[in-house]
Design a protein around this motif. Structure first.
Motif, short mmCIF file in Angstrom:
data_model
loop_
_atom_site.label_atom_id
_atom_site.label_comp_id
_atom_site.label_asym_id
_atom_site.label_seq_id
_atom_site.Cartn_x
_atom_site.Cartn_y
_atom_site.Cartn_z
N ALA A 294 -8.64 -8.39 -8.04
CA ALA A 294 -8.75 -7.15 -8.81
C ALA A 294 -8.00 -6.02 -8.11
O ALA A 294 -7.30 -5.22 -8.76
N LEU A 295 -8.16 -5.93 -6.79
CA LEU A 295 -7.47 -4.88 -6.04
C LEU A 295 -5.95 -5.03 -6.14
O LEU A 295 -5.21 -4.04 -6.20
N LEU A 296 -5.46 -6.27 -6.18
CA LEU A 296 -4.02 -6.54 -6.16
C LEU A 296 -3.44 -6.77 -7.56
O LEU A 296 -2.27 -7.17 -7.67
N HIS A 297 -4.20 -6.50 -8.59
CA HIS A 297 -3.74 -6.88 -9.94
C HIS A 297 -2.45 -6.18 -10.34
O HIS A 297 -1.66 -6.71 -11.11
N ASP A 298 -2.21 -4.97 -9.83
CA ASP A 298 -0.97 -4.24 -10.13
C ASP A 298 -0.02 -4.20 -8.94
O ASP A 298 0.91 -3.39 -8.91
N ALA A 299 -0.23 -5.06 -7.96
CA ALA A 299 0.57 -5.01 -6.74
C ALA A 299 2.08 -5.12 -6.98
O ALA A 299 2.86 -4.50 -6.26
N PRO A 300 2.56 -5.90 -7.99
CA PRO A 300 4.01 -5.95 -8.21
C PRO A 300 4.65 -4.58 -8.45
O PRO A 300 5.85 -4.41 -8.22
N GLU A 301 3.84 -3.61 -8.85
CA GLU A 301 4.40 -2.29 -9.16
C GLU A 301 4.86 -1.54 -7.92
O GLU A 301 5.49 -0.49 -8.04
N TYR A 302 4.58 -2.09 -6.74
CA TYR A 302 5.08 -1.42 -5.54
C TYR A 302 6.60 -1.50 -5.45
O TYR A 302 7.23 -0.73 -4.73
N VAL A 303 7.21 -2.41 -6.21
CA VAL A 303 8.68 -2.49 -6.24
C VAL A 303 9.26 -2.29 -7.64
O VAL A 303 10.41 -1.87 -7.76
N ILE A 304 8.51 -2.57 -8.69
CA ILE A 304 9.08 -2.41 -10.04
C ILE A 304 8.52 -1.20 -10.76
O ILE A 304 8.92 -0.92 -11.89
N GLY A 305 7.60 -0.47 -10.13
CA GLY A 305 7.07 0.74 -10.74
C GLY A 305 6.05 0.46 -11.83
O GLY A 305 5.82 -0.69 -12.22
N ASP A 306 5.45 1.53 -12.31
CA ASP A 306 4.43 1.42 -13.36
C ASP A 306 5.00 1.91 -14.67
O ASP A 306 5.46 3.05 -14.77
N MET A 307 5.03 1.04 -15.66
CA MET A 307 5.49 1.42 -16.99
C MET A 307 4.31 1.49 -17.93
O MET A 307 3.43 0.63 -17.89
N ILE A 308 4.29 2.49 -18.79
CA ILE A 308 3.22 2.57 -19.78
C ILE A 308 3.33 1.37 -20.72
O ILE A 308 4.44 0.87 -20.99
N ALA B 10 0.83 -1.21 0.00
CA ALA B 10 0.00 0.00 0.00
C ALA B 10 0.86 1.25 0.00
O ALA B 10 0.57 2.22 -0.72
N HIS B 11 1.92 1.25 0.79
CA HIS B 11 2.81 2.41 0.87
C HIS B 11 3.45 2.69 -0.50
O HIS B 11 3.50 3.84 -0.94
N GLY B 12 3.94 1.62 -1.14
CA GLY B 12 4.59 1.80 -2.44
C GLY B 12 3.63 2.23 -3.53
O GLY B 12 3.89 3.18 -4.28
N LEU B 13 2.48 1.55 -3.64
CA LEU B 13 1.53 1.86 -4.71
C LEU B 13 0.97 3.27 -4.59
O LEU B 13 0.64 3.92 -5.59
N ALA B 14 0.84 3.77 -3.36
CA ALA B 14 0.31 5.12 -3.15
C ALA B 14 1.29 6.19 -3.60
O ALA B 14 0.91 7.36 -3.72
N ARG B 15 2.54 5.79 -3.87
CA ARG B 15 3.57 6.74 -4.29
C ARG B 15 4.07 6.51 -5.70
O ARG B 15 4.99 7.18 -6.15
N VAL B 16 3.46 5.55 -6.40
CA VAL B 16 3.82 5.29 -7.80
C VAL B 16 2.78 5.96 -8.69
O VAL B 16 1.58 5.71 -8.56
N ALA B 17 3.23 6.80 -9.61
CA ALA B 17 2.32 7.55 -10.47
C ALA B 17 1.92 6.75 -11.70
O ALA B 17 2.75 6.11 -12.34
N ARG B 18 0.64 6.79 -12.01
CA ARG B 18 0.16 6.29 -13.29
C ARG B 18 0.49 7.32 -14.38
O ARG B 18 0.72 8.49 -14.10
N TRP B 19 0.54 6.84 -15.63
CA TRP B 19 0.73 7.72 -16.79
C TRP B 19 2.05 8.51 -16.71
O TRP B 19 2.16 9.61 -17.22
N ASN B 20 3.04 7.93 -16.05
CA ASN B 20 4.34 8.60 -15.86
C ASN B 20 4.18 9.98 -15.26
O ASN B 20 4.99 10.89 -15.50
#
Length: 244
Positions: free
Chosen positions: A127-141, A80-90
């Motif tokens: 569904a809530l956790l579908h992008d959970a890996p991005e808390y450590v690898i970030g969100d890429m378009i 939760a801490h990581g995902l709340a600080r990772v921006a969508r859409w770069n």
């Protein structure tokens, strides 16, 4: 329904033979390198160095190996801490605050729930956790993910498998669930694109399809500006509600 655990491919016999031949050639040619012993036993100096770090320390104190993640090193607070600080859409969204992956995840779960009112609680948690890996690898378009190719997807799949095990979810999600989550993800992306990221409706439909209607109350709530602290709190609250 479980899927295979992804592991790094083992070294082939051919590769081992090639490496052995190369070491013999160096010894016969007298090509002494740093770390070689006087009798010609070539030992690469870098074998004595610590292996490249592939783990990340979390605020919980856990050390998560990104290449071989253990469910025991995964904590929902870290996610939760990581995902709340990772921006969508770069970060290319309107407003003073980022639109975070945590906020997106809550919108996806909401869209899945609206489309399938009888959706099992465990599947809503997926569904809530579908992008959970991005808390450590970030969100890429998505276009950049396509350029990087298989390596990113392999790491992402390993992390999602470990996260699923940690929270007693199936490692291999049933195909109907995958379709539900993908549809909710695309619908959420459409509304994010048109409301926040500067896409026209025509352009967004071309990339994400025509989405189901989003109620004005949901739009105001889930597409409004959230602070990282609020996004984290909402994510944790919903996670607790969906726990078995």
């Amino acid at each position: 329904m479980t899927g295979p655990t992804l592991k790094p491919p083992p070294a082939t016999a051919a590769a081992a033979a090639t490496a052995g031949g190369a070491r013999k050639d160096h010894a016969l040619n007298g090509d002494a390198r740093q770390g070689d012993t006087p009798n010609g036993d070539t030992r690469k100096a870098d074998t004595r160095k610590e292996a490249a770090r592939a783990w990340q320390r979390m605020l919980s104190g856990r050390r998560l190996d990104l290449l071989d993640p253990s469910p025991l090193d995964i904590e929902i607070e870290d996610i939760a801490h990581g995902l709340a600080r990772v921006a969508r859409w770069n970060g290319q969204t309107q407003g003073d605050a980022i639109f975070s992956v945590a906020q997106h995840s809550l919108l996806v779960e909401r869209m899945a729930r609206r489309a399938h009112g009888d959706l099992d609680r465990r599947w809503r948690l997926c569904a809530l956790l579908h992008d959970a890996p991005e808390y450590v690898i970030g969100d890429m378009i998505s276009p950049f993910k396509a350029v990087i190719g298989g390596d990113y997807k392999t790491v992402e799949a390993r992390l999602l498998a470990a996260i699923s095990r940690r929270f007693s979810l199936p490692v291999g999600w049933p195909e109907p669930l995958v379709k539900i989550v993908k549809a909710a993800d695309r619908a959420s992306a459409y509304y994010e694109a048109t409301r926040l990221a500067g896409f026209s409706q025509e352009e967004a439909r071309r990339f994400f399809g025509r989405p189901p209607a989003l109620e004005s109350g949901d739009e105001k709530e889930y597409l409004g500006e959230w602070s990282p602290a609020y996004a984290k709190a909402r994510f944790l609250e919903r996670f607790e509600e969906l726990q078995p």
